[in-house]
Design an enzyme around this catalytic site. Structure first.
Site, PDB file in Angstrom:
ATOM      1  N   ASN A   9      -8.920 -10.895  13.762  1.00  0.00           N
ATOM      2  CA  ASN A   9      -8.647  -9.466  12.745  1.00  0.00           C
ATOM      3  C   ASN A   9      -9.676  -8.576  12.677  1.00  0.00           C
ATOM      4  O   ASN A   9     -10.700  -8.897  12.057  1.00  0.00           O
ATOM      5  CB  ASN A   9      -8.355 -10.145  11.494  1.00  0.00           C
ATOM      6  CG  ASN A   9      -8.203  -9.228  10.111  1.00  0.00           C
ATOM      7  OD1 ASN A   9      -8.188  -7.797  10.683  1.00  0.00           O
ATOM      8  ND2 ASN A   9      -8.087  -9.442   8.909  1.00  0.00           N
ATOM      9  N   LYS A  11     -10.316  -6.038  11.178  1.00  0.00           N
ATOM     10  CA  LYS A  11     -10.282  -5.011  10.080  1.00  0.00           C
ATOM     11  C   LYS A  11     -10.669  -3.518  10.188  1.00  0.00           C
ATOM     12  O   LYS A  11     -10.154  -2.998  11.513  1.00  0.00           O
ATOM     13  CB  LYS A  11     -11.368  -5.975   9.174  1.00  0.00           C
ATOM     14  CG  LYS A  11     -11.053  -7.256   8.815  1.00  0.00           C
ATOM     15  CD  LYS A  11     -11.775  -7.874   7.641  1.00  0.00           C
ATOM     16  CE  LYS A  11     -11.271  -9.073   7.822  1.00  0.00           C
ATOM     17  NZ  LYS A  11     -12.120  -9.948   6.859  1.00  0.00           N
ATOM     18  N   HIS A  94      -2.826 -10.116   3.752  1.00  0.00           N
ATOM     19  CA  HIS A  94      -4.189 -10.487   3.730  1.00  0.00           C
ATOM     20  C   HIS A  94      -4.842 -10.124   2.494  1.00  0.00           C
ATOM     21  O   HIS A  94      -4.586  -9.344   1.599  1.00  0.00           O
ATOM     22  CB  HIS A  94      -4.838  -9.592   4.600  1.00  0.00           C
ATOM     23  CG  HIS A  94      -6.165 -10.022   5.160  1.00  0.00           C
ATOM     24  ND1 HIS A  94      -7.397  -9.454   4.235  1.00  0.00           N
ATOM     25  CD2 HIS A  94      -6.815 -10.816   6.014  1.00  0.00           C
ATOM     26  CE1 HIS A  94      -8.292 -10.141   4.749  1.00  0.00           C
ATOM     27  NE2 HIS A  94      -8.224 -10.998   5.950  1.00  0.00           N
ATOM     28  N   GLU A  96      -7.421  -8.835   1.501  1.00  0.00           N
ATOM     29  CA  GLU A  96      -8.137  -7.459   1.260  1.00  0.00           C
ATOM     30  C   GLU A  96      -6.938  -6.304   1.018  1.00  0.00           C
ATOM     31  O   GLU A  96      -7.162  -5.553   0.197  1.00  0.00           O
ATOM     32  CB  GLU A  96      -8.619  -6.981   2.517  1.00  0.00           C
ATOM     33  CG  GLU A  96     -10.159  -7.844   2.575  1.00  0.00           C
ATOM     34  CD  GLU A  96     -10.466  -8.052   4.059  1.00  0.00           C
ATOM     35  OE1 GLU A  96     -10.260  -7.381   4.992  1.00  0.00           O
ATOM     36  OE2 GLU A  96     -11.538  -9.017   4.131  1.00  0.00           O
ATOM     37  N   GLU A 164      -5.831 -18.619   4.038  1.00  0.00           N
ATOM     38  CA  GLU A 164      -7.294 -18.057   3.827  1.00  0.00           C
ATOM     39  C   GLU A 164      -7.762 -18.146   2.569  1.00  0.00           C
ATOM     40  O   GLU A 164      -7.526 -17.268   1.830  1.00  0.00           O
ATOM     41  CB  GLU A 164      -7.351 -16.617   4.620  1.00  0.00           C
ATOM     42  CG  GLU A 164      -6.834 -16.561   5.808  1.00  0.00           C
ATOM     43  CD  GLU A 164      -7.373 -15.128   6.368  1.00  0.00           C
ATOM     44  OE1 GLU A 164      -8.159 -15.287   7.488  1.00  0.00           O
ATOM     45  OE2 GLU A 164      -7.238 -14.164   5.904  1.00  0.00           O
ATOM     46  N   GLY A 170     -15.329 -13.804   4.866  1.00  0.00           N
ATOM     47  CA  GLY A 170     -16.601 -12.909   5.019  1.00  0.00           C
ATOM     48  C   GLY A 170     -17.519 -13.254   4.308  1.00  0.00           C
ATOM     49  O   GLY A 170     -18.657 -12.572   4.028  1.00  0.00           O
ATOM     50  N   SER A 210     -14.497 -17.198   7.578  1.00  0.00           N
ATOM     51  CA  SER A 210     -15.818 -17.742   7.999  1.00  0.00           C
ATOM     52  C   SER A 210     -15.872 -18.552   9.280  1.00  0.00           C
ATOM     53  O   SER A 210     -16.499 -19.434   9.379  1.00  0.00           O
ATOM     54  CB  SER A 210     -16.547 -17.895   6.962  1.00  0.00           C
ATOM     55  OG  SER A 210     -16.821 -17.038   6.026  1.00  0.00           O
TER      56      SER A 210
HETATM   57  P1  PGA Z   1     -13.935 -13.748   8.512  1.00  0.00           P
HETATM   58  O1  PGA Z   1     -12.427 -13.117   8.085  1.00  0.00           O
HETATM   59  O2  PGA Z   1     -13.725 -14.543   9.512  1.00  0.00           O
HETATM   60  O3  PGA Z   1     -14.965 -12.655   8.500  1.00  0.00           O
HETATM   61  O4  PGA Z   1     -14.100 -14.471   7.040  1.00  0.00           O
HETATM   62  C1  PGA Z   1     -11.357 -13.785   8.122  1.00  0.00           C
HETATM   63  C2  PGA Z   1     -10.129 -12.726   7.780  1.00  0.00           C
HETATM   64  O5  PGA Z   1     -10.437 -12.279   6.719  1.00  0.00           O
HETATM   65  O6  PGA Z   1      -9.047 -13.063   8.236  1.00  0.00           O
END
Ligand code: PGA
Length: 260
Positions: A9, A11, A94, A96, A164, A170, A210
């Site tokens: 992803n 983003k 997601h 976000e 998640e 993140g 992460s």
């Molecule tokens: P990250 O993001 O691996 O940077 O923690 C995962 C995600 O948001 O799908």
């Protein structure tokens, strides 16, 4: 047997030129990984250039979002049918999107149905906030999100779920393998309850939050975890390749790996 899946992803990162550069940097290595389905989810504007670049090869493309409506007067949005000819998957729900764009469980459900109707494979994201985790509400939150996202869905075959935990995204603070395995086992139980044992057994459920080359083994070594949704590390070619290779090493039968 479920085919492991690693999805990157990206983003809101990479210009078109950077997206092409990143794919060029890792394509050969990723294509050499056997037995793992690998999906790249770049920003919308890079989907078409990457589609042209990857056409005919094994790497798949996914969008990071779609609108739930069909073509129409919805300024700034992208319909499922617009991306379906150039990608196979779409990330939906997601955290976000839920947080910055107020996407409710209801909206996620509409998007899942729109994606399925357009022939896309949704990667449906669920996960609890830190406070919910600390309050012991993880199972209840995830249950609500899974049930709502899949309301009215009759066929699980094209659905992937990604667990998640929001506090792990993140932050560099990943969940522990056994902890993620337990929640993913719970999600599979919910699927079994609703869709029956065979469908639940066949559905891939990923961990996200992460994930790095250093901790991927901890997740894919777990029996319930079928791969990962990778954010930050998917933007570093060597890291993403390492994550895919480790997944193949741990999850793919040796005969398939020979010749890698
Ligand atoms: P990250 O993001 O691996 O940077 O923690 C995962 C995600 O948001 O799908």
């Amino acid at each position: 047997m479920r085919v492991p899946l690693i999805a990157g992803n990206w983003k809101m990162h990479t210009t078109i030129a950077e997206a092409v550069q990143l794919v060029v940097a890792m394509r050969d290595d990723l294509e050499a990984v056997r037995g793992v389905e690998i999906v790249l989810c770049p920003p919308f504007v890079s989907l078409y250039p990457l589609y042209e670049l990857l056409r005919g090869g094994p790497l798949r493309l996914g969008a990071q979002n779609i609108d739930y409506r069909d073509f129409g007067a919805v300024t700034g949005e992208i319909a499922a049918r617009m991306v379906a000819p150039i990608c196979s998957m779409v990330i939906l729900g997601h955290s976000e999107r839920r947080r910055y764009f107020g996407e409710s469980d209801q909206v996620v459900n509409w998007k899942v149905k729109a994606a399925l109707a357009a022939g896309l494979h949704p990667i449906v994201c669920v996960g609890e906030q830190l406070e919910e985790n600390e309050a012991g509400a993880t199972a209840a939150v995830v249950e609500r999100q899974v049930r709502a996202a899949l309301a009215g869905v009759t066929d699980l075959r094209r659905i992937v779920i990604a667990y998640e935990p929001v506090w792990a995204i993140g932050t560099g603070r990943a969940a522990h393998g056994p902890q993620a395995n337990a929640t993913i086992g719970w999600i599979r139980h919910l699927l079994r309850d609703r869709f029956g044992p065979a469908a639940a057994e066949e559905t891939r459920i990923l961990y996200g939050g992460s994930v790095t080359p250093d901790n991927i083994a901890e997740f894919v070594a777990q029996p319930e975890i079928d791969g990962a949704l990778v954010g930050g590390a998917s933007l570093r070619a060597a890291d993403f390749v390492a994550i895919c290779r480790t997944t193949a090493d741990l999850r793919v039968p040796k005969e398939l790996l020979e010749g890698r």
